[in-house]
Design a protein around this motif. Structure first.
Motif, PDB file in Angstrom:
ATOM      1  N   THR A   9       0.845  -1.188   0.000  1.00 12.17           N
ATOM      2  CA  THR A   9       0.000   0.000   0.000  1.00 12.17           C
ATOM      3  C   THR A   9       0.887   1.247   0.000  1.00 12.17           C
ATOM      4  N   THR A  10       0.271   2.376  -0.235  1.00 13.33           N
ATOM      5  CA  THR A  10       1.007   3.644  -0.204  1.00 13.33           C
ATOM      6  C   THR A  10       1.635   3.858   1.173  1.00 13.33           C
ATOM      7  N   ALA A  11       0.908   3.536   2.215  1.00  8.00           N
ATOM      8  CA  ALA A  11       1.431   3.708   3.573  1.00  8.00           C
ATOM      9  C   ALA A  11       2.642   2.808   3.818  1.00  8.00           C
ATOM     10  N   GLU A  12       2.606   1.586   3.306  1.00  6.98           N
ATOM     11  CA  GLU A  12       3.737   0.677   3.488  1.00  6.98           C
ATOM     12  C   GLU A  12       4.974   1.165   2.726  1.00  6.98           C
ATOM     13  N   VAL A  13       4.770   1.680   1.522  1.00  7.34           N
ATOM     14  CA  VAL A  13       5.905   2.207   0.747  1.00  7.34           C
ATOM     15  C   VAL A  13       6.467   3.443   1.437  1.00  7.34           C
ATOM     16  N   ALA A  14       5.600   4.300   1.952  1.00  3.77           N
ATOM     17  CA  ALA A  14       6.058   5.486   2.671  1.00  3.77           C
ATOM     18  C   ALA A  14       6.902   5.087   3.874  1.00  3.77           C
ATOM     19  N   GLN A  15       6.500   4.042   4.559  1.00  3.77           N
ATOM     20  CA  GLN A  15       7.256   3.565   5.711  1.00  3.77           C
ATOM     21  C   GLN A  15       8.620   3.036   5.275  1.00  3.77           C
ATOM     22  N   ILE A  16       8.676   2.288   4.179  1.00 11.21           N
ATOM     23  CA  ILE A  16       9.937   1.766   3.666  1.00 11.21           C
ATOM     24  C   ILE A  16      10.873   2.915   3.305  1.00 11.21           C
ATOM     25  N   MET A  17      10.325   3.951   2.653  1.00  9.71           N
ATOM     26  CA  MET A  17      11.136   5.078   2.196  1.00  9.71           C
ATOM     27  C   MET A  17      11.368   6.123   3.284  1.00  9.71           C
ATOM     28  N   ARG A  18      10.662   5.971   4.390  1.00 12.29           N
ATOM     29  CA  ARG A  18      10.738   6.946   5.479  1.00 12.29           C
ATOM     30  C   ARG A  18      10.392   8.344   4.978  1.00 12.29           C
ATOM     31  N   SER A  19       9.303   8.407   4.233  1.00 15.19           N
ATOM     32  CA  SER A  19       8.803   9.679   3.716  1.00 15.19           C
ATOM     33  C   SER A  19       7.299   9.736   3.954  1.00 15.19           C
ATOM     34  N   PRO A  20       6.731  10.925   3.950  1.00 13.30           N
ATOM     35  CA  PRO A  20       5.287  11.031   4.166  1.00 13.30           C
ATOM     36  C   PRO A  20       4.482  10.423   3.023  1.00 13.30           C
ATOM     37  N   VAL A  21       3.305   9.961   3.337  1.00 12.20           N
ATOM     38  CA  VAL A  21       2.385   9.435   2.332  1.00 12.20           C
ATOM     39  C   VAL A  21       2.093  10.521   1.300  1.00 12.20           C
ATOM     40  N   SER A  22       2.001  11.768   1.756  1.00 14.18           N
ATOM     41  CA  SER A  22       1.708  12.875   0.840  1.00 14.18           C
ATOM     42  C   SER A  22       2.786  13.029  -0.231  1.00 14.18           C
ATOM     43  N   THR A  23       4.025  12.704   0.079  1.00 17.22           N
ATOM     44  CA  THR A  23       5.101  12.765  -0.908  1.00 17.22           C
ATOM     45  C   THR A  23       4.868  11.742  -2.005  1.00 17.22           C
ATOM     46  N   LEU A  24       4.492  10.535  -1.634  1.00 17.41           N
ATOM     47  CA  LEU A  24       4.197   9.502  -2.633  1.00 17.41           C
ATOM     48  C   LEU A  24       2.999   9.895  -3.492  1.00 17.41           C
ATOM     49  N   ARG A  25       1.997  10.485  -2.873  1.00 19.22           N
ATOM     50  CA  ARG A  25       0.841  10.936  -3.654  1.00 19.22           C
ATOM     51  C   ARG A  25       1.252  12.022  -4.649  1.00 19.22           C
ATOM     52  N   TYR A  26       2.107  12.941  -4.207  1.00 19.00           N
ATOM     53  CA  TYR A  26       2.578  14.009  -5.086  1.00 19.00           C
ATOM     54  C   TYR A  26       3.399  13.429  -6.235  1.00 19.00           C
ATOM     55  N   TRP A  27       4.306  12.503  -5.952  1.00 11.19           N
ATOM     56  CA  TRP A  27       5.096  11.863  -6.998  1.00 11.19           C
ATOM     57  C   TRP A  27       4.189  11.156  -7.993  1.00 11.19           C
ATOM     58  N   ARG A  28       3.141  10.506  -7.494  1.00 17.04           N
ATOM     59  CA  ARG A  28       2.196   9.827  -8.379  1.00 17.04           C
ATOM     60  C   ARG A  28       1.518  10.838  -9.285  1.00 17.04           C
ATOM     61  N   HIS A  29       1.134  11.986  -8.745  1.00 19.06           N
ATOM     62  CA  HIS A  29       0.517  13.051  -9.520  1.00 19.06           C
ATOM     63  C   HIS A  29       1.465  13.560 -10.613  1.00 19.06           C
TER      64      HIS A  29
END
Length: 67
Positions: A9-29
């Motif tokens: 999930t997005t939350a699991e990837v954020a945890q692996i990368m040690r970055s906020p979920v919002s960063t992953l959402r922004y990158w996806r955008h």
């Protein structure tokens, strides 16, 4: 055991990368970041795609330092 085909999930990837979920959402955008896709209503990532993207980022960082 972690399989390369594991879906994260997005939350699991954020945890692996040690970055906020919002960063992953922004990158996806923006269309950057690790490859993700929708599975029903959820956004998921394959573990292998996340690992490959992290390796690409690491290599790009090394190339920048070598210049």
């Amino acid at each position: 055991m972690d399989s390369p085909d594991d879906l994260l999930t997005t939350a699991e990837v954020a945890q692996i990368m040690r970055s906020p979920v919002s960063t992953l959402r922004y990158w996806r955008h923006l269309g950057t970041g690790p490859h993700s896709f929708r599975l029903g209503r959820r956004v998921v990532y394959r573990r292998a795609d996340v690992t490959a993207w992290l390796l690409e980022q690491s290599e790009a960082g090394r190339a920048e330092r070598a210049v």
